[in-house]
Design a protein around this motif. Structure first.
Motif, mmCIF file in Angstrom:
data_model
loop_
_atom_site.group_PDB
_atom_site.id
_atom_site.type_symbol
_atom_site.label_atom_id
_atom_site.label_comp_id
_atom_site.label_asym_id
_atom_site.label_seq_id
_atom_site.Cartn_x
_atom_site.Cartn_y
_atom_site.Cartn_z
ATOM 1 N N VAL A 318 0.863 -1.180 0.000
ATOM 2 C CA VAL A 318 0.000 0.000 0.000
ATOM 3 C C VAL A 318 0.899 1.229 0.000
ATOM 4 O O VAL A 318 1.960 1.247 0.654
ATOM 5 C CB VAL A 318 -0.961 0.036 1.200
ATOM 6 C CG1 VAL A 318 -1.992 -1.067 1.090
ATOM 7 C CG2 VAL A 318 -0.207 -0.054 2.517
ATOM 8 N N ALA A 319 0.503 2.254 -0.731
ATOM 9 C CA ALA A 319 1.314 3.467 -0.843
ATOM 10 C C ALA A 319 0.401 4.649 -1.118
ATOM 11 O O ALA A 319 -0.711 4.497 -1.648
ATOM 12 C CB ALA A 319 2.360 3.323 -1.953
ATOM 13 N N GLY A 320 0.869 5.833 -0.776
ATOM 14 C CA GLY A 320 0.107 7.045 -1.031
ATOM 15 C C GLY A 320 0.997 8.263 -1.019
ATOM 16 O O GLY A 320 2.123 8.240 -0.500
ATOM 17 N N ARG A 321 0.486 9.351 -1.589
ATOM 18 C CA ARG A 321 1.276 10.588 -1.701
ATOM 19 C C ARG A 321 0.321 11.776 -1.721
ATOM 20 O O ARG A 321 -0.758 11.722 -2.309
ATOM 21 C CB ARG A 321 2.116 10.535 -2.970
ATOM 22 C CG ARG A 321 2.951 11.762 -3.233
ATOM 23 C CD ARG A 321 3.936 11.535 -4.354
ATOM 24 N NE ARG A 321 3.326 11.034 -5.571
ATOM 25 C CZ ARG A 321 3.973 10.918 -6.736
ATOM 26 N NH1 ARG A 321 5.251 11.247 -6.800
ATOM 27 N NH2 ARG A 321 3.360 10.452 -7.789
ATOM 28 N N ARG A 322 0.724 12.864 -1.057
ATOM 29 C CA ARG A 322 -0.062 14.095 -1.032
ATOM 30 C C ARG A 322 0.876 15.279 -1.182
ATOM 31 O O ARG A 322 1.932 15.339 -0.559
ATOM 32 C CB ARG A 322 -0.827 14.191 0.279
ATOM 33 C CG ARG A 322 -2.056 15.091 0.247
ATOM 34 C CD ARG A 322 -1.731 16.516 0.665
ATOM 35 N NE ARG A 322 -2.947 17.276 0.934
ATOM 36 C CZ ARG A 322 -2.983 18.588 1.070
ATOM 37 N NH1 ARG A 322 -1.870 19.312 0.951
ATOM 38 N NH2 ARG A 322 -4.126 19.223 1.318
#
Length: 807
Positions: A318-322
Motif C-alpha cells: 500500500v502506498a500514497g502521496r499528497r
C-alpha cells in the motif's frame, strides 16, 4: 486552411477544457502485457519466452569482496547481476544491503565473478540473477604476548551456487524487444537523475526523441507527434494523465516501479491506436521476505509505502502521496492578482495484493488512482478574453482496478490475462461556463507468448476497450482551422448534455524469427475495429535487429517500417459532438540505426527516423448547426524526421552513471490545401547531458544540463477592433508558427547523503532545479490592443529539500 491562431487556442483551452484537454489525453490504445512474471518463492522464475531447456547460470570462479575496516557486525549485500552469454557480469545493481559502505566492495567483487552462462537449448543467453555477498567483521586484534595470537577468521567467499536458492533467486532470460529501439531506466538511475526529484516519468524528458513541453505542461511529445499521440501504461493499464497539475510530479511514484521503458516509435503490434510513442511502467512485486516500507517528506509532497508477506504465498503493498504545493504556492498566486480559495493540490494512491495460486500461476489485484484540484478567483481578466474572469475551479482524476492472471502453462508457453475497470473525472468552471465529465472504461486483454521452435517464437493476443462518457457542459464553440483569430467570448455559449459510448477491439500477432545466430526478424500484423467510425484497419509492421558482433565492443544494426493508425478523439467522432464519416488518422513509421559498444559498459546509439502523417483530423467551419460549431474532416497531413544519438554509461559498473542524448528533428503540418508550416511543438535541437557519481560514505552528487531550441510561436504586430465582439482582435506578424521563442537552457543539481543503521536507512537530499535561475521565456502576453507585449517567464530556481526513511 490554417490552424487556429494562439488567441483562439488560448480562449478555447480555457472555455472548452474538457473537449480539448482531457478527452485527447484519453488516447485510445491497447495496454501492453507485463514483461516480468510474478513467481512463487519455491521455484525460480522463468522468462516469458523461455524455451525448453532453459538452464540458469552457475558460478564458476568466485571472488572475495574486500571487508571495510569499520564493519563491526555481520552484513549482507544482495545484488541483481546481468550475466552475459560469455559468463562475465556486465551490470550489478544493489537490491538490499545492511550497510551502505558494503555496497561498493560488493559491486567490485561482482564484476570479478565468472559464471557458466545461462543457456537456451544449449545456446548461451543473457540473464538476470540475484546474488548475495555475506561480510564478516575483521577479526579482533591479537592479544599482547605471552598468549599466542588467534588464527584470523577467513573472509567469507562469494555465495556458492548451491546457496543462491536460499536468497530466492529469480532468473530472467531477458525478452528481446519487439521494436528496434527501447530505452530503459532502472530504479537506481531514476532516483538520482538531477532535476526530477527522483520521479520516474520526468526522467524520460532527458532521453532521445523526447521534446520539451511548454512550461507547467505535463505533455509527453515524442518524435514530432502531437501530445495525445503518445500513450502511457501502468502495469498494462492505459491511464489518461501522466502528470499531476503543472507537470511537477507524475501520477505514479517511482518507489513502486520495477522498470520504465520508452518506445519512441516503430513499436510492436501489441500496441496500437497511437501514432506517437509508448511509455510503459512496470509495477514491481511486493516484498516476500519481511515487512518494510518508507516515509518521505520534501517541499513538493509527502509519501509513504508499506509492504510485506501475508503467509508464504501472498504479499501486499500500500502506498500514497499528497502534495504540499498548496502550502506555499497560494501566496505566489495571491501576489499575481488572484484570490486563492484552493491552491493546486494533488494526491495519488496504490494498493497491491499478489497471490501464488500454483507454482506456475500468479494472480494480482492492483488498485491505483490520482486526483488534482484547484480553485481561485481571477480579478484581472485577460484583455482578449474578458469572459475568463471571476471564480475558476478545476478538478481531474482517475482510478483503475485491475485483475491479472499470469500463467506459465509450460516452459514454452506463457498466458497472461487482465481485466481493468476505470473511472475518470474532469470538472472545469469559470464564470458561468463549465464542463463536467465522467468516463467509465473497461479494458480486457488475453495474450499468449510461445516458443514454437528454437528459432521461432510468437506473441499474439486480443483486446477490447469499452468507454462511456457522461458529459454536461456550457462552453463556446470549437474554433475551426480556417477561422481568423479573434476573441472567443464574442461567440454564443452552447449547453450540451450527452452520454455517448464506444467499443474498440483488436487482434495482433508478431513472429520472432532467428534464421541465423544474432539476426532477429520481427514481422507483425495488427487488426483494429472501431465502433464509432465503423471501419476495420490492417496495420502491417516489420522490424529487424542484427547483432553482427557480440561483447564489449559489439555492433548491432537495426531498422523497422510500419503502419500506425489512431482513431478520432471522442469529441471528433462520437455523437452529438463528432462528425459522421470521420475516420482514423494514419502514420507511416520508418527508422534505421546502429548500436555500438565502446567498452565494458559504454554504449553509443545512432538512429534516424521518419514519420509521414496522413488523414489527420482537423476542425472545419460548418454550414450546418452542429453541437460544437464545426465539422471534423480528415484533411490534415504532415511529416516528422530527424536523428537521435545517445552515449550512455549505465549504473552498476562503477560509482558513476550518466548519458548524453541529442535529437535533431523537424516536424511540419498542413491543413487541406494550405502551405505547410512548422508544428507548434517542433524543436530543432534537443540536448541533455547528465551524470551522477557515488562519492562513498553515503554521499552522491549529480548534475543535468539541457538545451532546447525555442518552440514555434505566432507573433502579433498589433490589433484591430472586432465590432461583433466589441474587442480587439490581433493582427499576425507573419505566418502562424513562423517565429520561435528564445532557446531554453537549464542546469539542475542534486546531492544525496545516506545514513545506514541496523534495520533502516535515512537519506537527506537537495534537488535544485534551474540552478543558475535562467529566465526561460514560455510565451508572450499582450496588452488589450496588442500594441505591447511582455514575456511570460518559466519557473525560477527551485530548491527541493527532503528526507527519506526506509526499512
Amino acid at each position: 486552411m490554417r490552424r487556429p491562431r494562439p488567441s483562439s487556442l488560448r480562449a478555447y483551452a480555457a472555455a472548452f477544457g474538457f473537449l480539448s484537454f482531457v478527452v485527447p489525453r484519453f488516447a485510445l490504445a491497447d495496454p501492453p502485457s507485463d514483461d516480468a512474471p510474478n513467481e512463487p518463492p519455491a521455484e525460480p522464475a522463468v522468462a516469458p519466452e523461455a524455451p525448453t531447456g532453459l538452464v540458469p547460470p552457475r558460478l564458476r570462479d568466485a571472488a572475495d569482496p574486500d571487508v571495510p575496516p569499520q564493519l563491526d557486525a555481520p552484513g549482507r549485500v544482495v545484488l541483481e547481476l546481468r550475466v552475459e552469454p560469455d559468463g562475465h557480469v556486465s551490470d550489478a545493481t544493489v537490491l538490499e544491503s545492511t550497510h551502505a559502505f558494503l555496497e561498493e566492495p560488493a559491486r567490485v567483487a561482482a564484476h570479478a565473478l565468472v559464471f557458466e552462462p545461462a543457456t537456451d537449448d544449449g545456446v548461451p543467453i543473457p540473464a538476470l540473477i540475484a546474488f548475495a555477498f555475506d561480510f564478516a567483521p575483521p577479526p579482533p586484534p591479537p592479544p599482547p604476548p605471552p598468549p599466542p595470537a588467534p588464527e584470523p577468521a577467513p573472509t567469507p567467499p562469494a555465495v556458492a551456487d548451491d546457496e543462491i536458492a536460499s536468497i530466492d533467486v529469480e532468473v530472467h532470460a531477458e525478452r528481446a524487444p519487439l521494436e528496434p529501439t527501447r530505452h530503459s531506466l532502472d530504479a537506481a538511475e531514476v532516483r538520482r537523475v538531477p532535476g526530477t526529484n527522483g520521479d520516474a516519468i520526468r526522467a524520460i524528458e532527458s532521453l532521445p526523441g523526447v521534446a520539451r513541453p511548454p512550461g507547467l505542461d505535463g505533455s509527453i511529445i515524442v518524435r514530432g507527434s502531437a501530445p495525445q499521440d503518445t500513450q502511457v501504461f501502468v502495469d498494462g493499464a492505459l491511464i489518461p494523465l501522466a502528470y499531476h497539475f503543472g507537470g511537477v510530479s507524475s501520477v505514479v511514484p517511482s518507489e513502486i516501479l520495477d522498470r520504465l521503458e520508452l518506445r519512441p516509435g516503430n513499436f510492436g503490434s501489441e500496441y496500437g491506436r497511437g501514432m506517437g510513442g509508448v511509455v510503459d511502467l512496470g509495477i514491481r512485486s511486493p516484498r516476500r521476505d519481511r515487512l518494510g516500507g518508507l516515509l518521505q517528506v520534501d517541499v513538493i509532497d509527502g509519501r509513504f509505502l508499506f509492504e510485506g508477506p501475508i503467509g508464504e504465498r501472498t504479499r501486499f503493498l500500500v502506498a500514497g502521496r499528497r502534495s504540499w504545493v498548496d502550502a506555499w504556492l497560494g501566496r505566489v498566486l495571491e501576489s499575481a492578482d488572484t484570490k486563492v480559495r484552493t491552491a493546486p493540490v494533488y494526491w495519488d494512491w496504490q494498493a497491491i495484493v499478489e497471490h501464488d495460486v500454483t507454482r506456475r500461476t500468479t494472480a494480482r489485484l492492483f488498485l491505483f488512482g490520482a486526483d488534482d484540484r484547484l480553485a481561485l478567483t481571477i480579478d484581472a481578466p485577460s484583455p482578449d478574453e474578458p469572459s475568463v474572469s471571476g471564480d475558476l475551479s478545476a478538478r481531474s482524476g482517475f482510478t483503475r482496478a485491475q485483475v491479472r492472471i499470469d500463467s506459465r502453462l509450460t516452459d514454452d508457453v506463457r498466458w497472461t490475462q487482465s481485466l481493468t475497470w476505470g473511472t475518470e473525472v474532469f470538472k472545469l468552471r469559470f464564470g458561468d461556463h463549465f464542463a463536467n465529465g465522467r468516463i467509465y472504461s473497461l479494458q480486457g486483454r488475453s495474450e499468449v507468448r510461445a516458443r514454437l521452435h528454437p528459432r521461432v517464437a510468437i506473441v499474439g493476443g486480443v483486446e477490447v476497450l469499452w468507454q462511456r462518457y457522461d458529459v454536461d457542459l456550457k462552453l463556446t464553440p470549437y474554433p475551426a482551422a480556417n477561422e481568423p483569430p479573434g476573441p472567443n467570448f464574442g461567440r454564443p455559449a452552447r449547453s450540451i448534455t450527452a452520454t455517448p459510448a464506444s467499443t474498440r477491439s483488436a487482434a495482433y500477432a508478431t513472429l520472432e524469427l532467428t534464421p541465423i545466430d544474432g539476426l532477429r526478424l520481427l514481422p507483425g500484423l495488427r487488426v483494429d475495429h472501431s465502433q464509432d467510425t465503423r471501419d476495420v484497419t490492417f496495420d502491417p509492421r516489420f522490424a529487424a535487429r542484427w547483432a553482427i558482433h557480440e561483447g564489449d565492443f559489439g555492433t548491432t544494426l537495426k531498422g523497422a517500417v510500419g503502419l500506425y493508425r489512431q482513431p478520432p478523439q471522442p469529441v471528433e467522432s462520437l455523437s452529438p459532438f463528432g462528425t459522421p464519416g470521420v475516420n482514423s488518422s494514419r502514420s507511416r513509421h520508418a527508422s534505421v540505426g546502429i548500436e555500438q559498444g565502446l567498452g565494458p559498459a559504454l554504449r553509443l546509439s545512432l538512429e534516424g527516423f521518419h514519420k509521414r502523417f496522413e488523414d489527420l483530423v482537423i476542425a472545419q467551419a460548418s454550414d450546418r448547426d452542429t453541437a460544437v460549431g464545426v465539422d471534423f474532416v480528415n484533411e490534415g497531413s504532415g511529416r516528422a524526421y530527424g536523428l537521435e544519438a545517445m552515449l550512455r554509461f549505465p549504473a552498476g559498473h562503477s560509482r558513476f552513471f550518466g548519458w548524453i542524448s541529442y535529437t535533431l528533428s523537424r516536424s511540419e503540418r498542413r491543413e487541406g490545401d494550405a502551405p505547410s508550416h512548422l508544428f507548434e511543438f517542433d524543436q530543432t535541437h534537443i540536448l541533455s547531458a547528465l551524470g551522477s557519481v557515488d562519492l562513498g560514505r553515503g554521499w552522491s552528487v549529480g548534475g543535468r544540463w539541457r538545451y532546447v531550441t525555442g518552440s514555434p510561436s505566432t507573433f502579433y504586430a498589433g490589433g484591430h477592433v472586432d465590432l461583433d465582439a466589441g474587442a480587439y482582435a490581433p493582427v499576425q506578424d507573419g505566418e502562424p508558427f513562423s517565429r520561435r521563442l528564445p532557446a531554453f537552457h537549464q542546469l539542475d543539481l542534486r546531492i544525496d547523503k545516506t545514513w545506514t543503521f541496523s534495520a533502516w536507512r535515512l537519506t537527506a537530499y537537495l534537488d535544485v532545479r534551474n540552478a543558475y535561475n535562467r529566465q526561460n521565456p514560455e510565451g508572450f502576453t499582450y496588452r488589450y490592443d496588442y500594441a505591447e507585449s511582455e514575456t511570460i517567464p518559466g519557473l525560477p530556481i527551485l530548491p527541493v529539500l527532503g528526507l527519506r526513511g526506509e526499512m
